[in-house]
Design a protein around this motif. Structure first.
Motif, PDB file in Angstrom:
ATOM      1  N   ARG A 254      89.240   2.111 124.419  1.00 47.91           N
ATOM      2  CA  ARG A 254      89.422   2.376 122.991  1.00 47.91           C
ATOM      3  C   ARG A 254      90.476   1.454 122.407  1.00 47.91           C
ATOM      4  N   ALA A 255      91.538   1.196 123.166  1.00 45.36           N
ATOM      5  CA  ALA A 255      92.572   0.278 122.689  1.00 45.36           C
ATOM      6  C   ALA A 255      91.993  -1.112 122.463  1.00 45.36           C
ATOM      7  N   ALA A 256      91.126  -1.557 123.365  1.00 46.68           N
ATOM      8  CA  ALA A 256      90.486  -2.863 123.194  1.00 46.68           C
ATOM      9  C   ALA A 256      89.552  -2.867 121.987  1.00 46.68           C
ATOM     10  N   THR A 257      88.874  -1.752 121.745  1.00 48.56           N
ATOM     11  CA  THR A 257      87.997  -1.662 120.574  1.00 48.56           C
ATOM     12  C   THR A 257      88.814  -1.691 119.289  1.00 48.56           C
TER      13      THR A 257
ATOM     14  N   SER B 230      95.596   1.337 118.221  1.00 52.69           N
ATOM     15  CA  SER B 230      95.481   0.503 119.414  1.00 52.69           C
ATOM     16  C   SER B 230      96.629   0.728 120.391  1.00 52.69           C
ATOM     17  N   VAL B 231      97.816   0.929 119.890  1.00 53.09           N
ATOM     18  CA  VAL B 231      98.957   1.089 120.786  1.00 53.09           C
ATOM     19  C   VAL B 231      99.261   2.544 121.119  1.00 53.09           C
ATOM     20  N   THR B 232      98.612   3.493 120.440  1.00 49.53           N
ATOM     21  CA  THR B 232      98.907   4.895 120.723  1.00 49.53           C
ATOM     22  C   THR B 232      97.793   5.622 121.464  1.00 49.53           C
ATOM     23  N   THR B 233      96.629   5.006 121.609  1.00 50.72           N
ATOM     24  CA  THR B 233      95.529   5.687 122.294  1.00 50.72           C
ATOM     25  C   THR B 233      95.784   5.748 123.797  1.00 50.72           C
TER      26      THR B 233
ATOM     27  N   TYR C 275      88.742  -9.443 127.415  1.00 50.83           N
ATOM     28  CA  TYR C 275      89.565  -8.278 127.737  1.00 50.83           C
ATOM     29  C   TYR C 275      88.708  -7.135 128.267  1.00 50.83           C
ATOM     30  N   VAL C 276      87.628  -6.835 127.559  1.00 53.85           N
ATOM     31  CA  VAL C 276      86.776  -5.733 127.978  1.00 53.85           C
ATOM     32  C   VAL C 276      86.158  -6.031 129.343  1.00 53.85           C
ATOM     33  N   PHE C 277      85.741  -7.268 129.566  1.00 57.53           N
ATOM     34  CA  PHE C 277      85.188  -7.658 130.867  1.00 57.53           C
ATOM     35  C   PHE C 277      86.239  -7.464 131.961  1.00 57.53           C
TER      36      PHE C 277
END
Length: 171
Positions: free
Chosen positions: A32-35, A24-27, A72-74
Motif C-alpha cells: 500500500r505504501a508503494a501504491t 504512504s509513510v503511515t500505512t 519497487y513493487v517487483f
C-alpha cells in the motif's frame, strides 16, 4: 483577485499529493505504501503539466511513476516482504516527531511569508528547447545531471541485487 481554473487544479492536486504522502509513510502495509507513492509521483507529474513543463511532466510520469514504482513493487514481491510493518513507538519518539513537524511547518510558513513567490514569475506558455534539456541531462558541468542520473542507476541496481540475494538465501 479571482481564482483561475489552473490555480484550483494546482491546489487540488497539491492536496492529493499531501494526503497520499501522509498515507504512504503511515500505512502498515508495504505494498500500500508503494501504491500511495505511485499516486504521489503521478500528482507531481500533473503539477509539472499544470505549470506548463510538458517535458518534465512526461519524464516524471514515464520514469518515476512508471519505471521506479514498478521496480519497487517487483523488489517487494521478490523478497516477499508484504507483511505488516507495525512497530511500537514510545511516547518520547512521538513527541520528537511532533516537535520536528512543528519546526518544519514553522520554517515553511516563515519562508512563504517572508519571500515574494509571485505567480507572475512563472513563464506561461514558454518551454525550453528539447536540445537544451538534452544537453543539461547529459552534461557534466554545473546544473547538469549526468552524475545524479548515474548514481540513481547504481543505487537501483544495488537494491535489485540485494533483493535477489535476500530472496535466494531463503531457498
Amino acid at each position: 483577485m479571482a481564482i483561475t481554473l489552473q490555480e484550483i487544479a494546482f491546489y487540488a492536486v497539491a492536496a492529493c499529493i499531501t494526503v497520499f504522502s501522509i498515507l504512504s509513510v503511515t500505512t502498515g502495509k508495504i505494498l500500500r505504501a508503494a501504491t500511495y507513492l505511485l499516486f504521489v509521483l503521478l500528482g507531481t507529474g500533473f503539477i509539472y503539466g499544470i505549470l506548463g513543463y510538458t517535458y518534465l511532466s512526461a519524464v516524471q510520469l514515464i520514469v518515476y511513476a512508471g519505471g521506479i514504482v514498478v521496480l519497487y513493487v517487483f523488489s517487494i514481491l521478490l523478497t516477499q516482504s508484504a507483511n505488516d510493518m507495525k512497530y511500537s513507538i514510545r511516547k518520547a519518539r512521538i513527541l520528537s516527531i511532533l516537535l520536528t513537524c512543528a519546526v518544519g511547518a514553522a520554517l515553511v510558513i516563515f519562508l512563504v511569508v517572508t519571500n515574494d513567490f509571485a505567480l507572475n514569475t512563472i513563464p506561461q506558455g514558454e518551454e525550453l528547447n528539447v536540445k537544451e534539456i538534452g544537453h543539461a541531462l547529459i552534461g557534466t558541468g554545473k546544473y547538469q545531471f549526468v552524475l545524479p542520473f548515474e548514481i540513481t542507476g547504481v543505487l537501483l541496481l544495488a537494491c535489485m541485487i540485494g533483493a535477489i540475494m535476500i530472496a535466494r538465501k531463503k531457498q
